[in-house]
Scaffold this motif. Structure first.
Motif, PDB file in Angstrom:
ATOM      1  N   LEU A  20       8.367  -1.216  -7.301  1.00 60.08           N
ATOM      2  CA  LEU A  20       8.889   0.065  -6.837  1.00 60.08           C
ATOM      3  C   LEU A  20       7.906   1.195  -7.133  1.00 60.08           C
ATOM      4  CD1 LEU A  20      12.691  -0.164  -7.703  1.00 60.08           C
ATOM      5  CD2 LEU A  20      11.553  -0.596  -5.527  1.00 60.08           C
ATOM      6  N   GLY A  21       7.207   1.092  -8.252  1.00 62.36           N
ATOM      7  CA  GLY A  21       6.166   2.079  -8.555  1.00 62.36           C
ATOM      8  C   GLY A  21       5.045   2.037  -7.525  1.00 62.36           C
ATOM      9  N   VAL A  22       4.663   0.836  -7.116  1.00 62.32           N
ATOM     10  CA  VAL A  22       3.643   0.693  -6.065  1.00 62.32           C
ATOM     11  C   VAL A  22       4.174   1.283  -4.760  1.00 62.32           C
ATOM     12  CG1 VAL A  22       2.348  -0.957  -4.656  1.00 62.32           C
ATOM     13  CG2 VAL A  22       2.530  -1.308  -7.122  1.00 62.32           C
ATOM     14  N   ALA A  23       5.423   0.965  -4.401  1.00 58.95           N
ATOM     15  CA  ALA A  23       6.009   1.497  -3.175  1.00 58.95           C
ATOM     16  C   ALA A  23       6.071   3.024  -3.227  1.00 58.95           C
ATOM     17  CB  ALA A  23       7.404   0.912  -2.958  1.00 58.95           C
ATOM     18  N   ARG A  24       6.372   3.565  -4.388  1.00 57.65           N
ATOM     19  CA  ARG A  24       6.417   5.025  -4.556  1.00 57.65           C
ATOM     20  C   ARG A  24       5.052   5.645  -4.262  1.00 57.65           C
ATOM     21  NH1 ARG A  24       5.293   7.966  -9.218  1.00 57.65           N
ATOM     22  NH2 ARG A  24       6.136  10.052  -9.159  1.00 57.65           N
ATOM     23  N   ALA A  68       0.266  -5.830  -4.161  1.00 57.30           N
ATOM     24  CA  ALA A  68       0.718  -6.800  -5.165  1.00 57.30           C
ATOM     25  C   ALA A  68      -0.137  -8.067  -5.107  1.00 57.30           C
ATOM     26  CB  ALA A  68       2.194  -7.138  -4.955  1.00 57.30           C
ATOM     27  N   TRP A  69      -0.493  -8.504  -3.903  1.00 61.63           N
ATOM     28  CA  TRP A  69      -1.337  -9.700  -3.763  1.00 61.63           C
ATOM     29  C   TRP A  69      -2.710  -9.455  -4.382  1.00 61.63           C
ATOM     30  CZ3 TRP A  69      -1.220 -14.678  -3.037  1.00 61.63           C
ATOM     31  CH2 TRP A  69      -2.381 -15.349  -2.675  1.00 61.63           C
ATOM     32  N   ARG A  70      -3.262  -8.280  -4.104  1.00 65.59           N
ATOM     33  CA  ARG A  70      -4.581  -7.958  -4.638  1.00 65.59           C
ATOM     34  C   ARG A  70      -4.571  -7.834  -6.162  1.00 65.59           C
ATOM     35  NH1 ARG A  70      -5.833  -3.239  -0.319  1.00 65.59           N
ATOM     36  NH2 ARG A  70      -6.407  -4.570   1.425  1.00 65.59           N
TER      37      ARG A  70
END
Length: 183
Positions: free
Chosen positions: A60-64, A44-46
């Motif tokens: 949540l999509g990133v975590a997935r 998310a930071w990047r």
């Protein structure tokens, strides 16, 4: 400018870290959850400028995807270990007829295709709307609706089968069925 960005990111973290951790806890070992949260927020930071206004489903999509990458990595390690040891991988057993309904449903969930299982989890466990769940999965609402319909139908079949087996078992335990001697 940098301080403002950092403050906005910290606000994003405070607002969504618990939801991302809860998501990770329900899909991985508890000791991995913090690593998944950390990796999610690193991404998310990047990609901070790419995050939409409604950041929850995006995170949540990133975590997935982080979880998916970890699973693939773990599978590669297991596969390599198995080849080096030259032995067949042992698969976990599937719930038997005499397990209770909860175990039957859990086993049925595990047998669902990953996309259908994840759709149900997002709606039921995460409490996301259909639109938010579609964002997490990177699909349309219509595609999500089809996945949920198929998953519910498959689960209903399993539950109906369990109920029929339970009823038959109860009839047998009450002496309703005939034995060979009674015929």
């Amino acid at each position: 400018m940098h301080d403002e960005r950092r403050m906005r990111f910290e606000g994003l973290f405070r607002s969504h870290a618990d939801a991302v951790r809860g998501y990770a806890l329900r899909r991985s070992d508890p000791h991995e959850a913090d690593d998944i949260v950390a990796e999610t927020f690193l991404i998310a930071w990047r990609r901070f400028d790419d995050i939409p206004v409604n950041a929850g489903p995006w995170l949540l999509g990133v975590a997935r995807r982080v979880l998916s990458n970890r699973r693939r990595s773990a599978l590669r390690i297991v596969s390599l270990s198995d080849r080096l040891a030259d032995r067949e991988r042992i698969k976990p057993s599937i719930a038997t007829d005499d397990t209770d309904l909860r175990l039957t449903v859990e086993a049925a969930l595990e047998r669902l295709p990953e996309k259908e299982r994840e759709a149900l989890r997002l709606l039921a466990w995460e409490g996301l709307s259909t639109a938010e769940s579609a964002v997490v999965l990177g699909c349309t609402r219509a595609t999500l609706a089809v996945r949920v319909h198929r998953a519910r139908r498959r689960l209903a079949d399993v539950i109906d089968g369990h109920a029929a087996r339970t009823e038959a078992t109860e009839r047998g335990s009450w002496g309703i069925t005939e034995t060979a001697e009674e015929r």
